[in-house]
Motif scaffolding. Structure first.
Motif, PDB file in Angstrom:
ATOM      1  N   LYS A 200     -58.330 -16.436 -54.682  1.00 15.64           N
ATOM      2  CA  LYS A 200     -59.303 -15.344 -54.714  1.00 15.64           C
ATOM      3  C   LYS A 200     -58.728 -14.057 -54.113  1.00 15.64           C
ATOM      4  N   ILE A 201     -57.842 -14.191 -53.137  1.00 14.91           N
ATOM      5  CA  ILE A 201     -57.197 -13.007 -52.563  1.00 14.91           C
ATOM      6  C   ILE A 201     -56.238 -12.394 -53.588  1.00 14.91           C
ATOM      7  N   LEU A 202     -55.421 -13.247 -54.220  1.00 16.13           N
ATOM      8  CA  LEU A 202     -54.415 -12.754 -55.152  1.00 16.13           C
ATOM      9  C   LEU A 202     -55.024 -12.137 -56.406  1.00 16.13           C
ATOM     10  N   THR A 203     -56.211 -12.591 -56.800  1.00 14.15           N
ATOM     11  CA  THR A 203     -56.883 -12.023 -57.966  1.00 14.15           C
ATOM     12  C   THR A 203     -57.867 -10.935 -57.574  1.00 14.15           C
ATOM     13  N   ARG A 204     -57.868 -10.569 -56.291  1.00 13.56           N
ATOM     14  CA  ARG A 204     -58.698  -9.498 -55.756  1.00 13.56           C
ATOM     15  C   ARG A 204     -60.199  -9.785 -55.881  1.00 13.56           C
TER      16      ARG A 204
ATOM     17  N   ILE B 191     -61.511 -11.304 -53.528  1.00 14.76           N
ATOM     18  CA  ILE B 191     -61.783 -10.948 -52.130  1.00 14.76           C
ATOM     19  C   ILE B 191     -60.974  -9.684 -51.861  1.00 14.76           C
ATOM     20  N   PRO B 192     -61.610  -8.518 -51.767  1.00  9.77           N
ATOM     21  CA  PRO B 192     -60.885  -7.249 -51.609  1.00  9.77           C
ATOM     22  C   PRO B 192     -60.177  -7.130 -50.263  1.00  9.77           C
ATOM     23  N   ALA B 193     -59.243  -6.207 -50.203  1.00 14.87           N
ATOM     24  CA  ALA B 193     -58.536  -5.901 -48.955  1.00 14.87           C
ATOM     25  C   ALA B 193     -59.530  -5.488 -47.878  1.00 14.87           C
ATOM     26  N   ASN B 194     -59.218  -5.856 -46.639  1.00 17.14           N
ATOM     27  CA  ASN B 194     -60.015  -5.530 -45.442  1.00 17.14           C
ATOM     28  C   ASN B 194     -61.303  -6.355 -45.310  1.00 17.14           C
ATOM     29  N   THR B 195     -61.515  -7.318 -46.212  1.00 17.51           N
ATOM     30  CA  THR B 195     -62.679  -8.200 -46.089  1.00 17.51           C
ATOM     31  C   THR B 195     -62.453  -9.188 -44.947  1.00 17.51           C
ATOM     32  N   ARG B 196     -63.470  -9.393 -44.115  1.00 20.22           N
ATOM     33  CA  ARG B 196     -63.368 -10.381 -43.051  1.00 20.22           C
ATOM     34  C   ARG B 196     -63.738 -11.761 -43.600  1.00 20.22           C
ATOM     35  N   LEU B 197     -62.940 -12.755 -43.268  1.00 20.42           N
ATOM     36  CA  LEU B 197     -63.184 -14.131 -43.710  1.00 20.42           C
ATOM     37  C   LEU B 197     -63.715 -14.931 -42.519  1.00 20.42           C
ATOM     38  N   LYS B 198     -64.984 -15.298 -42.586  1.00 19.44           N
ATOM     39  CA  LYS B 198     -65.614 -16.029 -41.494  1.00 19.44           C
ATOM     40  C   LYS B 198     -65.552 -17.529 -41.754  1.00 19.44           C
ATOM     41  N   GLU B 199     -65.172 -18.264 -40.735  1.00 15.47           N
ATOM     42  CA  GLU B 199     -64.968 -19.703 -40.885  1.00 15.47           C
ATOM     43  C   GLU B 199     -66.230 -20.423 -41.358  1.00 15.47           C
ATOM     44  N   ASP B 200     -67.384 -20.110 -40.747  1.00 17.84           N
ATOM     45  CA  ASP B 200     -68.604 -20.823 -41.102  1.00 17.84           C
ATOM     46  C   ASP B 200     -69.023 -20.550 -42.548  1.00 17.84           C
ATOM     47  N   GLU B 201     -68.870 -19.298 -42.998  1.00 19.08           N
ATOM     48  CA  GLU B 201     -69.246 -18.952 -44.368  1.00 19.08           C
ATOM     49  C   GLU B 201     -68.361 -19.659 -45.388  1.00 19.08           C
TER      50      GLU B 201
ATOM     51  N   LEU C  42     -52.539 -18.825 -44.336  1.00 21.64           N
ATOM     52  CA  LEU C  42     -52.550 -17.554 -45.060  1.00 21.64           C
ATOM     53  C   LEU C  42     -52.109 -16.408 -44.156  1.00 21.64           C
ATOM     54  N   LEU C  43     -52.432 -16.520 -42.884  1.00 19.94           N
ATOM     55  CA  LEU C  43     -51.975 -15.535 -41.899  1.00 19.94           C
ATOM     56  C   LEU C  43     -50.455 -15.562 -41.812  1.00 19.94           C
ATOM     57  N   GLY C  44     -49.906 -16.773 -41.759  1.00 21.01           N
ATOM     58  CA  GLY C  44     -48.456 -16.929 -41.697  1.00 21.01           C
ATOM     59  C   GLY C  44     -47.755 -16.408 -42.933  1.00 21.01           C
ATOM     60  N   GLU C  45     -48.427 -16.443 -44.081  1.00 20.30           N
ATOM     61  CA  GLU C  45     -47.845 -15.949 -45.330  1.00 20.30           C
ATOM     62  C   GLU C  45     -47.980 -14.438 -45.470  1.00 20.30           C
ATOM     63  N   GLY C  46     -48.724 -13.822 -44.560  1.00 20.92           N
ATOM     64  CA  GLY C  46     -48.876 -12.374 -44.610  1.00 20.92           C
ATOM     65  C   GLY C  46     -49.998 -11.882 -45.492  1.00 20.92           C
ATOM     66  N   LEU C  47     -50.852 -12.802 -45.954  1.00 23.24           N
ATOM     67  CA  LEU C  47     -51.991 -12.379 -46.777  1.00 23.24           C
ATOM     68  C   LEU C  47     -53.184 -11.971 -45.918  1.00 23.24           C
ATOM     69  N   LEU C  48     -53.215 -12.435 -44.681  1.00 20.56           N
ATOM     70  CA  LEU C  48     -54.288 -12.087 -43.753  1.00 20.56           C
ATOM     71  C   LEU C  48     -53.705 -11.427 -42.510  1.00 20.56           C
ATOM     72  N   ILE C  49     -54.555 -10.708 -41.787  1.00 22.83           N
ATOM     73  CA  ILE C  49     -54.191 -10.149 -40.488  1.00 22.83           C
ATOM     74  C   ILE C  49     -55.320 -10.465 -39.508  1.00 22.83           C
TER      75      ILE C  49
ATOM     76  N   LYS D 108     -55.301  -8.638 -45.732  1.00 24.79           N
ATOM     77  CA  LYS D 108     -54.370  -7.543 -45.449  1.00 24.79           C
ATOM     78  C   LYS D 108     -54.282  -6.569 -46.620  1.00 24.79           C
ATOM     79  N   PRO D 109     -54.467  -5.275 -46.356  1.00 23.84           N
ATOM     80  CA  PRO D 109     -54.273  -4.284 -47.429  1.00 23.84           C
ATOM     81  C   PRO D 109     -52.800  -4.154 -47.758  1.00 23.84           C
ATOM     82  N   MET D 110     -52.505  -3.784 -49.006  1.00 20.39           N
ATOM     83  CA  MET D 110     -51.112  -3.618 -49.416  1.00 20.39           C
ATOM     84  C   MET D 110     -50.633  -2.222 -49.065  1.00 20.39           C
ATOM     85  N   THR D 111     -49.567  -2.138 -48.295  1.00 19.25           N
ATOM     86  CA  THR D 111     -49.002  -0.860 -47.878  1.00 19.25           C
ATOM     87  C   THR D 111     -47.929  -0.403 -48.871  1.00 19.25           C
ATOM     88  N   ILE D 112     -47.499   0.838 -48.715  1.00 20.63           N
ATOM     89  CA  ILE D 112     -46.411   1.352 -49.550  1.00 20.63           C
ATOM     90  C   ILE D 112     -45.140   0.528 -49.332  1.00 20.63           C
TER      91      ILE D 112
END
Length: 212
Positions: A17-21, A23-33, A52-59, A69-73
């Protein structure tokens, strides 16, 4: 199911869902939800999010919590370099291995891209663009290369380019570039195939950087 299997299930679903957008950039992912959405435990979600944090997809932000994580230049530049390495390697292998049926498959994807662009269905054209490049990788007939390509963040790069190249003229140019790559492979012209691919990448990255 064991916790590791549930964690993998959660990881695969959230990552997709992250890779296909979806779930947009800067969205918070809550464990309970997400535990409710995926029907797994919070522990399984936590393990998936840490992966996913370790892969750099989350911050993780200052006040805590996981965010997409938003995509930077800099990300755009790095992924472009990775794509060029992987796809040039794929073209060199495909030059030796590609079959007539694979050439036809690439031509069919080009036709699909043209049709969707002409109809103004640019999101569909973006999907066809992604499919074209993944098919190039598959034409190399190297499973390790394919696994590395799929495991990367390349779909995010595609999505970024798709937004930057949003006019019919841009899509017509992309179509020409795709077809030139296929023509070069079909004619066993490796140098032209390589040059066409590099030029295609350079134009896409330039559009992204100019749009930011």
């Amino acid at each position: 199911m064991k916790t590791d299997s549930l964690s993998l299930k959660a990881y695969n679903e959230i990552r997709s869902k992250i890779l296909t957008r979806q779930i947009p950039a800067n969205t918070r992912l809550k464990e309970d939800e997400w535990a409710l959405k995926v029907q797994v435990s919070r522990m399984a979600i936590r393990e998936a999010l840490n992966r996913l944090l370790g892969e750099g997809l989350l911050i993780v932000r200052e006040k805590g919590g996981y965010f997409v994580k938003p995509m930077t230049i800099e990300d755009v530049k790095l992924i472009r370099e990775l794509r060029e390495i992987l796809e040039l390697g794929a073209i060199r292998l495909a030059y030796q291995k590609i079959t007539s049926s694979q050439i036809k498959q690439l031509e069919k994807i080009c036709d699909d891209f043209t049709m969707m662009a002409d109809q103004g269905y640019f999101s569909g054209a973006c999907e066809a663009d992604m499919k074209f490049h993944e098919t190039l990788i598959r034409c190399a007939q190297n499973e390790k290369l394919l696994q590395m390509y799929i495991a990367s963040h390349i779909p995010l790069f595609h999505e970024k380019i798709g937004k930057a190249l949003s006019t019919l003229d841009d899509h017509k140019q992309t179509d020409k570039e795709h077809r030139l790559i296929v023509k070069a492979l079909k004619g066993k012209n490796l140098k032209l195939a390589e040059q066409s691919l590099v030029a295609h990448f350079s134009r896409g990255v330039s559009a992204v950087l100019d749009s930011d």
